[in-house]
Write an enzyme that holds these catalytic residues in place. Structure first.
Site, PDB file in Angstrom:
ATOM      1  N   GLY A  58       0.828  -1.212   0.000  1.00  0.00           N
ATOM      2  CA  GLY A  58       0.000   0.000   0.000  1.00  0.00           C
ATOM      3  C   GLY A  58       0.851   1.247   0.000  1.00  0.00           C
ATOM      4  O   GLY A  58       0.638   2.165   0.796  1.00  0.00           O
ATOM      5  N   ASN A  60       1.157   3.698  -2.174  1.00  0.00           N
ATOM      6  CA  ASN A  60       0.788   4.858  -2.986  1.00  0.00           C
ATOM      7  C   ASN A  60       0.046   5.948  -2.230  1.00  0.00           C
ATOM      8  O   ASN A  60      -0.220   7.016  -2.777  1.00  0.00           O
ATOM      9  CB  ASN A  60      -0.069   4.413  -4.180  1.00  0.00           C
ATOM     10  CG  ASN A  60      -1.307   3.650  -3.765  1.00  0.00           C
ATOM     11  OD1 ASN A  60      -1.195   2.541  -3.269  1.00  0.00           O
ATOM     12  ND2 ASN A  60      -2.468   4.239  -3.953  1.00  0.00           N
ATOM     13  N   SER A  61      -0.267   5.720  -0.954  1.00  0.00           N
ATOM     14  CA  SER A  61      -0.955   6.776  -0.211  1.00  0.00           C
ATOM     15  C   SER A  61      -0.820   6.544   1.288  1.00  0.00           C
ATOM     16  O   SER A  61      -0.423   5.467   1.741  1.00  0.00           O
ATOM     17  CB  SER A  61      -2.450   6.832  -0.588  1.00  0.00           C
ATOM     18  OG  SER A  61      -3.117   5.646  -0.160  1.00  0.00           O
ATOM     19  N   GLY A  62      -1.157   7.581   2.050  1.00  0.00           N
ATOM     20  CA  GLY A  62      -1.290   7.461   3.491  1.00  0.00           C
ATOM     21  C   GLY A  62      -0.043   6.995   4.215  1.00  0.00           C
ATOM     22  O   GLY A  62       1.087   7.396   3.915  1.00  0.00           O
ATOM     23  N   SER A 181      -4.489  -2.517  14.759  1.00  0.00           N
ATOM     24  CA  SER A 181      -5.266  -1.348  15.163  1.00  0.00           C
ATOM     25  C   SER A 181      -5.801  -1.578  16.569  1.00  0.00           C
ATOM     26  O   SER A 181      -6.118  -2.711  16.953  1.00  0.00           O
ATOM     27  CB  SER A 181      -6.443  -1.117  14.210  1.00  0.00           C
ATOM     28  OG  SER A 181      -7.340  -0.158  14.722  1.00  0.00           O
ATOM     29  N   TYR A 207     -14.006  -4.746  10.069  1.00  0.00           N
ATOM     30  CA  TYR A 207     -12.659  -4.168  10.152  1.00  0.00           C
ATOM     31  C   TYR A 207     -11.988  -4.590  11.451  1.00  0.00           C
ATOM     32  O   TYR A 207     -10.819  -5.008  11.452  1.00  0.00           O
ATOM     33  CB  TYR A 207     -12.738  -2.641  10.064  1.00  0.00           C
ATOM     34  CG  TYR A 207     -11.386  -1.974  10.180  1.00  0.00           C
ATOM     35  CD1 TYR A 207     -10.467  -2.034   9.133  1.00  0.00           C
ATOM     36  CD2 TYR A 207     -11.021  -1.301  11.347  1.00  0.00           C
ATOM     37  CE1 TYR A 207      -9.215  -1.435   9.240  1.00  0.00           C
ATOM     38  CE2 TYR A 207      -9.776  -0.702  11.459  1.00  0.00           C
ATOM     39  CZ  TYR A 207      -8.884  -0.768  10.406  1.00  0.00           C
ATOM     40  OH  TYR A 207      -7.641  -0.179  10.524  1.00  0.00           O
TER      41      TYR A 207
END
Length: 320
Positions: A58, A60-62, A181, A207
Site C-alpha cells: 500500500g 501509494n498513499s497514506g 489497530s 474491520y
C-alpha cells in the site's frame, strides 16, 4: 487524562519487562524523538539503512507512502506495492532514494503470488516486510465467499508473508511488521469467527475482526520464528487521517494524526537497532502496549494460522 496516565503506566511496565531483551542488542540506538506526536522522520533520524531492502504494501498513499518515503530517505531500497502499476510507479518515482513498484491486489491470491515471485526474482534478502495496506468497508462484501476485509487485510498479507518468508530469513535480521489497530478490541464476541467467515451476522465489525486477525497472525508468526534471527511484531499507527475511510464517510476525529505521525511506529519497529531481538510484541506510540485479551490468545492465534493456511493452500507453493 486518567486513561492517558494509565496507558503510560502500562507502557512503562512493559518497557521495563522488555529491558533485558533491549539491552542485549549489539547496536546502540541513535538519539531520537519518540512517543505520541513523533513523525517517521524523527524516529529514524541518524539511521543509515543503506544496503537493506524493505517491502511496503500500500505504498501509494497514506501511512504506506510515508513509510516508503522515509525508509528510502534513510537509504533502504524499498519495494512498494500498489493495486495498479500506474499508482505504484507514480508513488515510487516521487520519493528521494531507491523505490521499485510492484503490483499487488491483496483480494486476488494470484496477484499475491505474482507479486511474491517478482520480489523473489530480485534475489535479495528482505530486511523489512511492512504489511500496511488495508481497507475499511461500510457493509458486507465477500471474496471467495469470505468477508472481504478479512481477505484483504489478513489473508492476502498472510499469503504474501508465507511466500516471502525465506527472503526474510535470508536477511541478517529480518523483520515482519504487521499494521494492526486498537480497534481489534471491538471484534465480534468470541474473536475470530471461524464458523462463519462469510461475514454474515457480524459485517458491521468486519474491520475490527480483520485487525484482530492481523495481531494474532503476528503473534503466531513470532512463535514460529523463535530461534531464528527474524522477528514479527504488530503495531497500531493510531487514529490517522488517510483515505482508508473513503468508503464510510471519512469520519475522522479532530485529533487525527497526519500520515507522517501515523508512520512513526511502523518505521520505528522496522528499523530501531535495539528491537533486533524483540518479537511477538504489540506497539503503540513507539512503545510496547497492552492489546486486548483476545489478541494475546495463543490458542486462537494457532487456530487462525491453521485455518488461514487451509484457505490459501493452493497458493502457498511447493515449499509450504
Amino acid at each position: 487524562m486518567v486513561l492517558e496516565t494509565r496507558r503510560r503506566l502500562v507502557q512503562g511496565a512493559l518497557l521495563a519487562a522488555l529491558a533485558p531483551r533491549l539491552a542485549r542488542s549489539h547496536d546502540a540506538a541513535p538519539a531520537r524523538a519518540s512517543g505520541p506526536g513523533s513523525t517517521a522522520e524523527e524516529v529514524t533520524r541518524g539511521l543509515d539503512l543503506g544496503g537493506r531492502t524493505a517491502v511496503v504494501t500500500g505504498c501509494n498513499s497514506g501511512i504506506g507512502y510515508e513509510t516508503m518515503r522515509v525508509l528510502a530517505l534513510r537509504g533502504a531500497h524499498v519495494i512498494g506495492t500498489a493495486r495498479s502499476a500506474e499508482k505504484g510507479a507514480a508513488a515510487c518515482a516521487s520519493v528521494a532514494g531507491r523505490a521499485t513498484p510492484v503490483v499487488l491486489e491483496l483480494s486476488d491470491f494470484d496477484s499475491v503470488v505474482a507479486c511474491a515471485e517478482r520480489i523473489e526474482a530480485m534475489d535479495v534478502p528482505v530486511d523489512m516486510l511492512v504489511c500496511n495496506a488495508g481497507i475499511v468497508l461500510g457493509g458486507l462484501e465477500q471474496v471467495r465467499g469470505l468477508e472481504k476485509q478479512f481477505v484483504v487485510n489478513h489473508l492476502g498479507h498472510f499469503l504474501l508473508v508465507r511466500r516471502l518468508l525465506a527472503r526474510v530469513l535470508a536477511a541478517p535480521q529480518g523483520r515482519v511488521v504487521v499494521l494492526g489497530s486498537g480497534d481489534h478490541a471491538r471484534a465480534p464476541e468470541g474473536g475470530i469467527q471461524f464458523g462463519r467467515l462469510s461475514g454474515e451476522g457480524w459485517a458491521d465489525r468486519g474491520y475490527s475482526h480483520s485487525k484482530l486477525a492481523n495481531g494474532l497472525f503476528s503473534l503466531e508468526l513470532a512463535h514460529r520464528l523463535a530461534g531464528t534471527g527474524a522477528t514479527s511484531n504488530c503495531v497500531t499507527p493510531g487514529h490517522t487521517r488517510t483515505d482508508i475511510l473513503r468508503s464510510v464517510g471519512d469520519g475522522y476525529r479532530a485529533d487525527a494524526q497526519t500520515p507522517a505521525q501515523g508512520a512513526a511506529t511502523p518505521c520505528y519497529v522496522a528499523t530501531h537497532p535495539a528491537l533486533a531481538r524483540v518479537s511477538g510484541t504489540y506497539f503503540r506510540d513507539c512503545a510496547p502496549a497492552q492489546p486486548s485479551a483476545l489478541q494475546t490468545d495463543r490458542a486462537m492465534a494457532a487456530r487462525l494460522w491453521q485455518v488461514s493456511e487451509e484457505l490459501v493452500r493452493g497458493f502457498l507453493g511447493p515449499a509450504a
